[in-house]
Scaffold this active site. Structure first.
Site, short mmCIF file in Angstrom:
data_model
loop_
_atom_site.label_atom_id
_atom_site.label_comp_id
_atom_site.label_asym_id
_atom_site.label_seq_id
_atom_site.Cartn_x
_atom_site.Cartn_y
_atom_site.Cartn_z
N LYS A 110 0.82 -1.21 0.00
CA LYS A 110 0.00 0.00 0.00
C LYS A 110 0.86 1.27 0.00
CE LYS A 110 -4.04 -2.24 0.76
NZ LYS A 110 -3.73 -3.64 0.93
C1 PLP Z 1 -4.43 -4.83 0.58
C2 PLP Z 1 -3.65 -6.08 0.48
C3 PLP Z 1 -3.94 -7.05 -0.50
C4 PLP Z 1 -5.11 -6.93 -1.42
O1 PLP Z 1 -4.99 -5.87 -2.34
P1 PLP Z 1 -6.29 -5.26 -3.06
O2 PLP Z 1 -5.80 -4.13 -3.85
O3 PLP Z 1 -7.21 -4.85 -1.94
O4 PLP Z 1 -6.87 -6.36 -3.87
C5 PLP Z 1 -3.12 -8.16 -0.58
N1 PLP Z 1 -2.08 -8.33 0.27
C6 PLP Z 1 -1.77 -7.43 1.20
C7 PLP Z 1 -0.63 -7.69 2.10
C8 PLP Z 1 -2.54 -6.27 1.34
O5 PLP Z 1 -2.23 -5.36 2.29
#
Ligand code: PLP
Length: 483
Positions: A110
């Site tokens: 993120k």
């Molecule tokens: C948010 C997240 C995901 C999923 O990603 P999306 O964009 O919501 O599909 C997968 N793995 C981790 C570690 C995350 O923080």
């Protein structure tokens, strides 16, 4: 460039307004009317620095900011934030590669977009002459919350409030949020799961009209989150060519651990922009709504919400799917509205065969449960000495099944240390009660250093302790705004 709302295609915004608003006023998501093509040649693609590649991609999709502003957002947004010099690490093995996206300030992918989002928001706010305080409201399944807090803490003109499911995040994720410093931040637990938190936040967007405050989202419903994520698919492709695994122009498969469908949708955008992406594998855990949907065309959320060892993917309502549906229905807002109403009222919808084949042209889907994820964590560690977190492991397990012997890239979305107890357990080790002891033990066992920022959490004071019922969310936010 014109952005349209998925629920009313008469509502348009330029890219600055789309970022600043986050969500369209009637609840739709903003999408570019046409997806621009990126005609980087081979030499250019292979020689870009990450910053320059990212700047180019942002320029194409957010042209109304101006090139200099975008460049500044990217360069200053990432400056000094990453633990390793290579922001994104690409680890190639025999039949697969891992694209490590978790070396940023909060140890999850993120950060890749959230390092930049505050800059984009501040820039659009200035460019559009906005005088309101920007109040970021975010629901998190664990990782977005911390990444957004870290990004927006003490940013002038902004406040941020994060809601997380009380029992739905790992101990480390919870501590990361509860110890967040900053004079403009607020963190609150919600009694319920991620969907409850996300629905509560979406409701608050519709219900809160406070003078002097503009609400905005740092979730992937904001197009400003999605766009920076497109860059690393181009980056991965370039690294695959450089490693000799593929020739320039050959398709490359990606396996993406999926929750809200944001990360994988960024890959689809990259493909539509002209990158030779092969199959995009949507990998889910036991909350496998998307697996069923992509295989059958029926989206059915009427099922038990399961808590798993990959909590950031524990989601039954994947917001970004709406964007794909909008394109699949040829920008037909009424069709999207009908489906979203059915989902809200009956908990399910079915798409037409034509739409299903449009989706299946680019996407595969599979799921792996927590015990399968644990199995592959151990196997991969023992066979190639690569340590995966639980989310990455879900994607790897799915990719092994779907891609067989074909070459693929797995998006490595979180540091294994964020989920140290589950990873230790997968490796067949005893798991200490305390998450910091678990981190220390994992480090001792694998000799892979833990991220310093996670280790430092132990010394930090817990400053956010509020817990509310999801129904109180709107009032809670109003209380903060009026303080
Ligand atoms: C948010 C997240 C995901 C999923 O990603 P999306 O964009 O919501 O599909 C997968 N793995 C981790 C570690 C995350 O923080």
């Amino acid at each position: 460039m014109r952005y349209l709302s998925t629920r009313n295609n008469k509502i348009t915004a330029d890219s600055r307004l789309a970022v600043l608003q986050g969500l369209s006023e009637e609840g739709g998501l903003f999408v570019p009317e046409t997806i621009p093509s990126a005609d980087f040649g081979k030499d250019e693609l292979l020689s870009f620095s990450y910053n320059d590649l990212c700047t180019k991609v942002l320029d194409l999709l957010l042209p109304d900011f101006g090139k200099d502003v975008i460049k500044d957002c990217v360069y200053s947004g990432y400056e000094g934030k990453f633990e390793t010099e290579d922001r994104v690490q690409f680890k190639q093995f025999d039949d697969c590669a891992f694209l490590e996206l978790y070396h940023g300030p909060t140890s999850a992918f993120k950060d890749m977009a959230l390092c930049i989002l505050p800059r984009l928001l501040t820039a659009s706010s200035n460019l559009l002459g906005n005088k309101d305080t920007i109040h970021i409201l975010t629901a998190t399944s664990g990782d977005t919350g911390k990444a957004a807090l870290e990004a927006f803490a003490d940013v002038p003109g902004c406040r941020i409030t994060v809601f997380y499911p009380q029992k739905g995040v790992s101990d480390i994720q919870k501590l990361q949020m509860q110890t967040q410093e900053g004079s403009n931040v607020k963190v609150c637990a919600v009694e319920g799961n991620f969907d409850d938190a996300q629905s509560g936040v979406k409701r608050a967007f519709g219900e809160i009209k406070e003078p002097g405050t503009s609400l905005c989202s740092a979730n992937s419903i904001n197009i400003g989150r999605l766009v920076p994520q497109i860059s690393y698919y181009f980056w991965a492709y370039a690294q695959s060519v450089k490693s000799g695994k593929i020739l320039y122009g050959e398709p490359l498969n990606f396996a993406v651990p999926t929750g809200n469908f944001g990360d994988i949708l960024a890959g689809w955008f990259a493909k539509k922009m002209g990158l030779p992406v092969g199959r995009l594998l949507c990998a889910s855990n036991e909350n496998n709504v998307l697996t069923d949907f992509i295989k059958t065309g029926v989206y059915n959320k009427k099922r038990e919400f399961l808590t798993t060892t990959s909590p950031s993917m524990d989601i039954l309502i994947s917001s970004n799917l709406e964007r794909l549906l909008f394109y699949a229905y040829d920008c037909d807002d009424e069709a999207v509205n009908t489906l979203m109403t059915e989902l809200a009222e009956n908990g399910e919808y079915k798409v037409s065969d034509k739409v299903l084949s449009y989706i299946q042209k680019d996407f595969d889907a599979e799921f792996a449960d927590s015990s399968r994820a644990a199995e592959v964590i151990k196997d991969v560690w023992e066979n190639i000495n690569y340590l995966m977190d639980t989310h990455t492991a879900v994607a790897y397990a799915c990719a092994k099944k779907v891609f067989g012997g074909e070459n693929f890239v797995v998006l490595s979305t979180a540091s294994p240390y964020k989920f140290a107890p589950a990873v230790l357990d997968a490796l067949g080790q005893d798991v200490p009660e305390d998450c910091f002891e678990a981190m220390a033990k994992l480090e001792e066992y694998t000799n892979i250093p833990r991220p310093t920022r996670l280790a430092e959490l132990q010394k930090k004071e817990i400053v956010h302790k509020d817990v509310i019922d999801p129904a109180e969310l709107t009032e809670y936010v109003k209380g903060i705004i009026r303080q």
